[in-house]
Write a protein that holds these residues in place. Structure first.
Motif, short mmCIF file in Angstrom:
data_model
loop_
_atom_site.label_atom_id
_atom_site.label_comp_id
_atom_site.label_asym_id
_atom_site.label_seq_id
_atom_site.Cartn_x
_atom_site.Cartn_y
_atom_site.Cartn_z
N LEU A 81 0.84 -1.19 0.00
CA LEU A 81 0.00 0.00 0.00
C LEU A 81 0.87 1.25 0.00
CD1 LEU A 81 -2.13 -1.71 2.58
CD2 LEU A 81 -3.30 -0.54 0.73
N GLY A 82 0.37 2.28 -0.65
CA GLY A 82 1.05 3.57 -0.66
C GLY A 82 0.05 4.69 -0.46
N ASP A 83 0.45 5.71 0.28
CA ASP A 83 -0.42 6.87 0.53
C ASP A 83 0.22 8.13 -0.01
OD1 ASP A 83 -2.35 5.42 2.09
OD2 ASP A 83 -1.01 5.51 3.80
N ALA A 84 -0.62 9.09 -0.37
CA ALA A 84 -0.19 10.47 -0.55
C ALA A 84 -1.01 11.29 0.43
CB ALA A 84 -0.40 10.95 -1.97
N SER A 85 -0.35 12.09 1.23
CA SER A 85 -0.99 12.82 2.32
C SER A 85 -1.81 13.99 1.80
CB SER A 85 0.07 13.34 3.28
OG SER A 85 0.83 14.37 2.65
N PRO A 86 -2.70 14.54 2.62
CA PRO A 86 -3.42 15.75 2.23
C PRO A 86 -2.48 16.89 1.83
CG PRO A 86 -4.46 14.78 4.15
CD PRO A 86 -3.19 14.00 3.91
N ALA A 96 -0.81 13.93 -9.78
CA ALA A 96 0.57 13.68 -9.34
C ALA A 96 0.59 12.96 -7.99
CB ALA A 96 1.35 14.98 -9.26
N ALA A 97 -0.36 13.26 -7.12
CA ALA A 97 -0.43 12.59 -5.82
C ALA A 97 -0.77 11.12 -6.00
CB ALA A 97 -1.44 13.27 -4.91
N LEU A 98 -1.68 10.83 -6.92
CA LEU A 98 -2.02 9.43 -7.22
C LEU A 98 -0.79 8.68 -7.71
CD1 LEU A 98 -5.49 9.62 -9.00
CD2 LEU A 98 -4.94 8.29 -6.96
N ARG A 99 -0.03 9.31 -8.60
CA ARG A 99 1.17 8.67 -9.12
C ARG A 99 2.16 8.41 -7.98
NH1 ARG A 99 6.28 9.44 -11.59
NH2 ARG A 99 6.53 8.00 -13.35
N LEU A 100 2.33 9.37 -7.09
CA LEU A 100 3.24 9.21 -5.97
C LEU A 100 2.81 8.04 -5.09
CD1 LEU A 100 5.63 10.34 -4.32
CD2 LEU A 100 3.98 11.84 -3.15
#
Length: 234
Positions: A81-86, A96-100
């Motif tokens: 799992l991977g997250d991108a923070s608010p 870009a956050a989704l890609r990260l």
């Protein structure tokens, strides 16, 4: 209402046409929420028969999702799992956050996949990953459906923990950070928490907190500003 179970047809097609052996299914959750991270799961399942009832997480009751996620954790070949923070969403924008978050999930796998099946029609991952996009892949592809359930349960658990720790008024356990009457009422009275996305339009409708809104400057605009006022270097 019964649903057609997902299959391995896309995986088999990718194997036959590209020679790929390790194929990861990817799905995300939290894209439309006002609070919390966007969470991406990458799941590798092979071609084995999946647990009974596997489908898009949105079509499964919360109780059944939790049980199924526990089954999947033992059944999948691998997942991460991977997250991108608010804050990262505010800074980078959602694509870009989704890609990260997706890269963090893929890099968390024990072996790098030869190919990726991405739910939806838009390839937000891109090079150097070999990507096949599939509309409603979370319903039709086993690996993507597995990723869908694992991502949803992980993020829902996180949001419920936030409510239990300090943010009971926002109803995160029930709404997972998405718009709801309880969530909106708490925002209007108490304002956003450190877990809210501050670049989003919901703040425009809340005069008391509108001053907190963050304006994201595009890379192009930032490049212009770095050369001087409005791009002119006097």
């Amino acid at each position: 209402m019964p649903y057609e179970p997902p299959t391995h047809s896309v995986e088999r097609s990718i194997r036959a046409t590209t020679g790929a052996k390790i194929i990861a299914g990817i799905d995300e959750v939290g894209r439309g929420a006002w609070a919390g991270p966007v969470t991406v799961c990458a799941a590798v399942t092979g071609l084995r028969r999946p647990p009974v009832g596997l489908t898009d997480s949105k079509l499964i009751t919360p109780k059944r999702r939790t049980v199924l996620a526990a089954e999947l954790e033992q059944w999948v070949t691998a997942y991460a799992l991977g997250d991108a923070s608010p804050a990262e969403i505010d800074e980078l924008g959602m694509t870009a956050a989704l890609r990260l978050a997706a890269i963090r999930a893929l890099e968390g796998l024990p072996v790098r996949p030869d190919a990726v099946i991405l739910d939806g029609k838009h390839d937000y991952l891109g090079s150097p990953w070999r990507v096949r996009t599939v509309i409603k892949g979370d319903q039709s592809c086993v690996a993507v459906a597995a990723a869908s359930v694992l991502a949803k349960v992980r993020r829902d658990t996180l949001m419920a923990e936030l409510e239990a720790e300090a943010y009971a008024a926002y109803g995160f356990a029930a709404n997972a950070g998405y718009p709801s009457p309880v969530h909106k009422a708490a925002l209007e009275e108490l304002g956003p928490t450190p877990h809210h996305r501050l670049s989003w339009a919901y703040l425009d409708a809340m005069p008391r907190w509108r001053h907190l809104k963050k304006i994201r400057i595009s890379a192009e605009a930032a490049a212009l500003e770095s050369g001087g006022q409005l791009g002119f270097d006097f």
